[in-house]
Structure formats: structure tokens, C-alpha cells
Motif scaffolding. Structure first.
Motif, PDB file in Angstrom:
ATOM      1  N   LEU A 121       1.489  -1.160  -0.189  1.00  0.00           N
ATOM      2  CA  LEU A 121      -0.005  -0.204   0.055  1.00  0.00           C
ATOM      3  C   LEU A 121       0.999   0.726   0.146  1.00  0.00           C
ATOM      4  O   LEU A 121       0.713   1.924  -0.789  1.00  0.00           O
ATOM      5  CB  LEU A 121      -0.776  -0.258   1.029  1.00  0.00           C
ATOM      6  CG  LEU A 121      -2.367  -1.119   0.929  1.00  0.00           C
ATOM      7  CD1 LEU A 121      -2.587  -0.921   2.344  1.00  0.00           C
ATOM      8  CD2 LEU A 121      -2.976  -0.581   0.179  1.00  0.00           C
ATOM      9  N   ASP A 122       2.288   0.992   0.717  1.00  0.00           N
ATOM     10  CA  ASP A 122       2.792   2.476   0.894  1.00  0.00           C
ATOM     11  C   ASP A 122       3.594   2.320  -0.478  1.00  0.00           C
ATOM     12  O   ASP A 122       3.693   3.929  -0.985  1.00  0.00           O
ATOM     13  CB  ASP A 122       4.104   1.845   2.102  1.00  0.00           C
ATOM     14  CG  ASP A 122       3.948   2.452   2.692  1.00  0.00           C
ATOM     15  OD1 ASP A 122       2.472   3.211   3.517  1.00  0.00           O
ATOM     16  OD2 ASP A 122       4.149   1.724   4.403  1.00  0.00           O
ATOM     17  N   TYR A 123       3.867   2.127  -1.284  1.00  0.00           N
ATOM     18  CA  TYR A 123       4.514   1.513  -2.858  1.00  0.00           C
ATOM     19  C   TYR A 123       3.256   1.979  -3.284  1.00  0.00           C
ATOM     20  O   TYR A 123       3.838   2.834  -3.914  1.00  0.00           O
ATOM     21  CB  TYR A 123       4.633  -0.173  -3.201  1.00  0.00           C
ATOM     22  CG  TYR A 123       5.948  -0.031  -4.339  1.00  0.00           C
ATOM     23  CD1 TYR A 123       7.116   0.425  -4.471  1.00  0.00           C
ATOM     24  CD2 TYR A 123       5.138  -0.680  -5.200  1.00  0.00           C
ATOM     25  CE1 TYR A 123       7.693   0.414  -5.644  1.00  0.00           C
ATOM     26  CE2 TYR A 123       5.644  -0.954  -6.605  1.00  0.00           C
ATOM     27  CZ  TYR A 123       6.384  -0.003  -6.628  1.00  0.00           C
ATOM     28  OH  TYR A 123       7.474   0.216  -8.338  1.00  0.00           O
ATOM     29  N   THR A 124       1.961   1.523  -3.502  1.00  0.00           N
ATOM     30  CA  THR A 124       1.386   1.970  -4.768  1.00  0.00           C
ATOM     31  C   THR A 124       1.012   3.562  -4.216  1.00  0.00           C
ATOM     32  O   THR A 124       0.537   4.177  -5.215  1.00  0.00           O
ATOM     33  CB  THR A 124      -0.267   1.132  -4.056  1.00  0.00           C
ATOM     34  OG1 THR A 124      -0.003  -0.085  -4.776  1.00  0.00           O
ATOM     35  CG2 THR A 124      -1.141   2.095  -4.813  1.00  0.00           C
ATOM     36  N   LEU A 125       0.197   4.383  -3.154  1.00  0.00           N
ATOM     37  CA  LEU A 125       0.390   5.226  -2.912  1.00  0.00           C
ATOM     38  C   LEU A 125       1.855   6.280  -2.926  1.00  0.00           C
ATOM     39  O   LEU A 125       1.720   6.953  -3.955  1.00  0.00           O
ATOM     40  CB  LEU A 125       0.748   5.676  -1.231  1.00  0.00           C
ATOM     41  CG  LEU A 125       0.060   6.911  -0.683  1.00  0.00           C
ATOM     42  CD1 LEU A 125      -0.970   7.212  -1.471  1.00  0.00           C
ATOM     43  CD2 LEU A 125       0.346   7.273   1.019  1.00  0.00           C
ATOM     44  N   ALA A 126       3.106   5.793  -3.178  1.00  0.00           N
ATOM     45  CA  ALA A 126       3.984   6.462  -3.248  1.00  0.00           C
ATOM     46  C   ALA A 126       4.031   6.311  -5.406  1.00  0.00           C
ATOM     47  O   ALA A 126       4.285   7.696  -5.382  1.00  0.00           O
ATOM     48  CB  ALA A 126       5.421   6.010  -2.789  1.00  0.00           C
ATOM     49  N   ASN A 127       3.870   5.339  -5.707  1.00  0.00           N
ATOM     50  CA  ASN A 127       3.404   5.258  -6.886  1.00  0.00           C
ATOM     51  C   ASN A 127       2.438   7.011  -8.028  1.00  0.00           C
ATOM     52  O   ASN A 127       2.290   6.983  -8.863  1.00  0.00           O
ATOM     53  CB  ASN A 127       3.351   4.377  -8.198  1.00  0.00           C
ATOM     54  CG  ASN A 127       4.350   3.537  -7.961  1.00  0.00           C
ATOM     55  OD1 ASN A 127       5.835   3.838  -7.744  1.00  0.00           O
ATOM     56  ND2 ASN A 127       4.296   2.169  -8.039  1.00  0.00           N
ATOM     57  N   GLU A 183       1.086   9.000  -6.492  1.00  0.00           N
ATOM     58  CA  GLU A 183       1.641  10.418  -6.136  1.00  0.00           C
ATOM     59  C   GLU A 183       2.809  11.022  -7.014  1.00  0.00           C
ATOM     60  O   GLU A 183       2.340  12.249  -7.679  1.00  0.00           O
ATOM     61  CB  GLU A 183       2.487   9.853  -4.823  1.00  0.00           C
ATOM     62  CG  GLU A 183       1.068  10.794  -3.997  1.00  0.00           C
ATOM     63  CD  GLU A 183       1.813  10.766  -2.317  1.00  0.00           C
ATOM     64  OE1 GLU A 183       3.407  10.452  -1.853  1.00  0.00           O
ATOM     65  OE2 GLU A 183       1.380  10.748  -0.926  1.00  0.00           O
ATOM     66  N   GLY A 184       3.598  10.201  -7.962  1.00  0.00           N
ATOM     67  CA  GLY A 184       4.589  10.159  -8.593  1.00  0.00           C
ATOM     68  C   GLY A 184       3.771   9.783  -9.947  1.00  0.00           C
ATOM     69  O   GLY A 184       3.859  11.289 -10.650  1.00  0.00           O
ATOM     70  N   ALA A 185       2.829   9.491 -10.116  1.00  0.00           N
ATOM     71  CA  ALA A 185       1.963   9.027 -11.193  1.00  0.00           C
ATOM     72  C   ALA A 185       1.308  10.850 -11.602  1.00  0.00           C
ATOM     73  O   ALA A 185       0.935  11.764 -12.649  1.00  0.00           O
ATOM     74  CB  ALA A 185       1.199   8.204 -11.612  1.00  0.00           C
ATOM     75  N   GLN A 186       0.516  11.251 -10.535  1.00  0.00           N
ATOM     76  CA  GLN A 186       0.010  12.586  -9.910  1.00  0.00           C
ATOM     77  C   GLN A 186       0.711  13.799 -10.718  1.00  0.00           C
ATOM     78  O   GLN A 186       0.751  14.922 -11.342  1.00  0.00           O
ATOM     79  CB  GLN A 186      -0.692  13.397  -8.767  1.00  0.00           C
ATOM     80  CG  GLN A 186      -1.568  13.956  -8.804  1.00  0.00           C
ATOM     81  CD  GLN A 186      -2.795  14.123  -7.869  1.00  0.00           C
ATOM     82  OE1 GLN A 186      -1.928  13.190  -6.942  1.00  0.00           O
ATOM     83  NE2 GLN A 186      -3.229  15.486  -7.297  1.00  0.00           N
ATOM     84  N   GLY A 187       1.914  14.181 -10.367  1.00  0.00           N
ATOM     85  CA  GLY A 187       3.437  15.126 -10.597  1.00  0.00           C
ATOM     86  C   GLY A 187       3.425  14.981 -12.145  1.00  0.00           C
ATOM     87  O   GLY A 187       3.631  15.897 -12.450  1.00  0.00           O
ATOM     88  N   GLN A 188       3.565  14.027 -12.541  1.00  0.00           N
ATOM     89  CA  GLN A 188       4.253  13.186 -14.398  1.00  0.00           C
ATOM     90  C   GLN A 188       2.334  14.002 -14.328  1.00  0.00           C
ATOM     91  O   GLN A 188       2.769  14.807 -15.835  1.00  0.00           O
ATOM     92  CB  GLN A 188       4.367  12.449 -14.392  1.00  0.00           C
ATOM     93  CG  GLN A 188       5.495  11.775 -13.723  1.00  0.00           C
ATOM     94  CD  GLN A 188       6.577  12.354 -14.334  1.00  0.00           C
ATOM     95  OE1 GLN A 188       6.263  12.576 -16.012  1.00  0.00           O
ATOM     96  NE2 GLN A 188       7.668  12.567 -12.574  1.00  0.00           N
ATOM     97  N   LEU A 189       1.139  13.984 -14.382  1.00  0.00           N
ATOM     98  CA  LEU A 189       0.032  14.682 -15.466  1.00  0.00           C
ATOM     99  C   LEU A 189       0.287  15.712 -15.055  1.00  0.00           C
ATOM    100  O   LEU A 189      -0.182  16.043 -16.128  1.00  0.00           O
ATOM    101  CB  LEU A 189      -1.232  13.524 -14.577  1.00  0.00           C
ATOM    102  CG  LEU A 189      -0.817  11.805 -14.991  1.00  0.00           C
ATOM    103  CD1 LEU A 189      -2.811  11.655 -14.166  1.00  0.00           C
ATOM    104  CD2 LEU A 189      -1.262  11.969 -16.150  1.00  0.00           C
ATOM    105  N   LEU A 190       0.869  16.308 -13.558  1.00  0.00           N
ATOM    106  CA  LEU A 190       0.450  17.553 -14.229  1.00  0.00           C
ATOM    107  C   LEU A 190       1.436  18.547 -15.068  1.00  0.00           C
ATOM    108  O   LEU A 190       1.390  19.608 -15.062  1.00  0.00           O
ATOM    109  CB  LEU A 190       0.675  18.132 -12.368  1.00  0.00           C
ATOM    110  CG  LEU A 190      -0.131  17.960 -11.475  1.00  0.00           C
ATOM    111  CD1 LEU A 190      -0.432  18.297  -9.722  1.00  0.00           C
ATOM    112  CD2 LEU A 190      -1.924  18.580 -12.100  1.00  0.00           C
TER     113      LEU A 190
END
Length: 62
Positions: free
Chosen positions: A15-21, A23-30
Motif C-alpha cells: 500500500l505504501d509503494y502504491t501510494l508513492a506510485n 503520487e508520482g503519477a499525479q505529478g507527472q500528469l500535472l
């Protein structure tokens, strides 16, 4: 019982790994959306310059 606790720890890590991914994907989309907006602005400026040159060309040729 030991495997149950080990399995529980692994779910927390996943779950921690998924949350980090996520958040990273959201930053890339922005970043991608910001790049699209700047590219649209650049294309509109290029189009405006081409229209101005076309108008000048047509005015002086005719």
C-alpha cells in the motif's frame, strides 16, 4: 499464525509503494498538462505570425 502477520506486513508495504506510485503519477500528469498548455500558446503565436506574414505578402504582391 506467523504467515498471517508476514502477509499483513507485506500488504502495508504494498500500500505504501502504491501510494508513492500514485503520487508520482499525479505529478507527472500535472507536468504533462502544463506542457500541453505551453505548447498550445506557442502554436497560437506561430499561427499568428504566419497570418501576419501572409497578410503582408498578399498586400504587397497584389
Amino acid at each position: 499464525m506467523l504467515t498471517c502477520c508476514a502477509f499483513h506486513d507485506r500488504i502495508d508495504e504494498d500500500l505504501d509503494y502504491t501510494l508513492a506510485n500514485v503520487e508520482g503519477a499525479q505529478g507527472q500528469l500535472l507536468n504533462h498538462l502544463n506542457n500541453l498548455a505551453s505548447n498550445r500558446w506557442l502554436m497560437s503565436k506561430i499561427f499568428a505570425v504566419l497570418i501576419v506574414f501572409l497578410l503582408i505578402f498578399v498586400t504587397f504582391i497584389t
